[in-house]
Design a protein around this motif. Structure first.
Motif, PDB file in Angstrom:
ATOM      1  N   UNK A 112       0.850  -1.192   0.000  1.00 46.32           N
ATOM      2  CA  UNK A 112       0.000   0.000   0.000  1.00 46.32           C
ATOM      3  C   UNK A 112       0.884   1.239   0.000  1.00 46.32           C
ATOM      4  N   UNK A 113       0.662   2.120  -0.983  1.00 46.38           N
ATOM      5  CA  UNK A 113       1.449   3.346  -1.119  1.00 46.38           C
ATOM      6  C   UNK A 113       0.489   4.533  -1.141  1.00 46.38           C
ATOM      7  N   UNK A 114       0.728   5.498  -0.262  1.00 46.13           N
ATOM      8  CA  UNK A 114      -0.086   6.711  -0.253  1.00 46.13           C
ATOM      9  C   UNK A 114       0.820   7.925  -0.423  1.00 46.13           C
ATOM     10  N   UNK A 115       0.244   8.986  -0.961  1.00 41.60           N
ATOM     11  CA  UNK A 115       0.987  10.218  -1.173  1.00 41.60           C
ATOM     12  C   UNK A 115       0.115  11.390  -0.729  1.00 41.60           C
ATOM     13  N   UNK A 116       0.738  12.363  -0.076  1.00 38.97           N
ATOM     14  CA  UNK A 116       0.017  13.527   0.428  1.00 38.97           C
ATOM     15  C   UNK A 116       0.311  14.765  -0.396  1.00 38.97           C
ATOM     16  N   UNK A 117      -0.717  15.546  -0.656  1.00 38.78           N
ATOM     17  CA  UNK A 117      -0.568  16.781  -1.416  1.00 38.78           C
ATOM     18  C   UNK A 117      -0.527  17.975  -0.473  1.00 38.78           C
ATOM     19  N   UNK A 118       0.120  19.032  -0.917  1.00 33.57           N
ATOM     20  CA  UNK A 118       0.084  20.268  -0.154  1.00 33.57           C
ATOM     21  C   UNK A 118      -0.509  21.411  -0.975  1.00 33.57           C
ATOM     22  N   UNK A 119      -0.740  21.177  -2.253  1.00 34.59           N
ATOM     23  CA  UNK A 119      -1.402  22.185  -3.071  1.00 34.59           C
ATOM     24  C   UNK A 119      -2.211  21.511  -4.168  1.00 34.59           C
ATOM     25  N   UNK A 120      -3.182  22.233  -4.675  1.00 37.68           N
ATOM     26  CA  UNK A 120      -4.053  21.726  -5.732  1.00 37.68           C
ATOM     27  C   UNK A 120      -3.418  21.979  -7.084  1.00 37.68           C
ATOM     28  N   UNK A 121      -3.035  20.916  -7.728  1.00 40.63           N
ATOM     29  CA  UNK A 121      -2.469  20.966  -9.079  1.00 40.63           C
ATOM     30  C   UNK A 121      -2.826  19.673  -9.800  1.00 40.63           C
ATOM     31  N   UNK A 122      -2.906  19.738 -11.122  1.00 41.57           N
ATOM     32  CA  UNK A 122      -3.040  18.541 -11.969  1.00 41.57           C
ATOM     33  C   UNK A 122      -4.234  17.665 -11.587  1.00 41.57           C
ATOM     34  N   UNK A 123      -5.318  18.280 -11.141  1.00 35.70           N
ATOM     35  CA  UNK A 123      -6.504  17.517 -10.773  1.00 35.70           C
ATOM     36  C   UNK A 123      -6.463  16.944  -9.366  1.00 35.70           C
ATOM     37  N   UNK A 124      -5.457  17.322  -8.581  1.00 37.70           N
ATOM     38  CA  UNK A 124      -5.339  16.854  -7.196  1.00 37.70           C
ATOM     39  C   UNK A 124      -5.866  17.929  -6.250  1.00 37.70           C
ATOM     40  N   UNK A 125      -6.448  17.507  -5.154  1.00 33.75           N
ATOM     41  CA  UNK A 125      -6.861  18.434  -4.100  1.00 33.75           C
ATOM     42  C   UNK A 125      -5.671  18.677  -3.180  1.00 33.75           C
TER      43      UNK A 125
END
Length: 133
Positions: free
Chosen positions: A43-56
């Protein structure tokens, strides 16, 4: 409710029972670690810090696939909707700042080490990073 909005490593550890190291530097080594982990069905998860490329921004996604032909990653939004399209590692580096990989070979309770970037501290201190969900 105990895992809602939690940091990815904590959630994976609670849900799967494995020690889950976090990776804070999204470099070429981290990319290869993700590819290798996906090949081992970890299981691999990734966290975003800004909204880009369709990511929240300030959100967590599961990385569910890697396409070596076009060198892109497939992410899954746990909300079940608003799924992003395939993304390159460069795009992930621009929008994301941390990974968590559930590794069943690491005994629960084992202390793991990771590198924290100066940019991460800057975002925490300025209050722009919430990334715990």
């Amino acid at each position: 409710a105990g895992i809602s909005g939690g940091w990815m490593a904590d959630v994976l550890s609670q849900a799967l029972g494995y020690s889950v190291p976090s990776i804070w530097t999204l470099n070429a080594t981290a990319k290869q670690t993700v590819i290798n982990s996906l090949a081992k069905n970890q299981a691999v998860t990734i966290g975003t810090y800004q909204s880009l490329y369709g990511l929240y921004g300030n959100h967590a996604y599961t990385i569910v696939g890697y396409n070596s032909t076009n060198d892109t990653f497939t992410l899954y939004n746990p909300w079940g909707s608003s799924q992003p399209g395939p993304l390159t590692w460069t795009q992930l580096q621009a929008a994301c700042d941390g990974l968590a990989i559930a590794d069943p070979t690491i005994a629960p309770g084992t202390t793991t080490t990771f590198t924290v970037s100066a940019a991460w501290f800057t975002r925490v201190e300025s209050g722009t990073y919430c990334g715990r969900g």
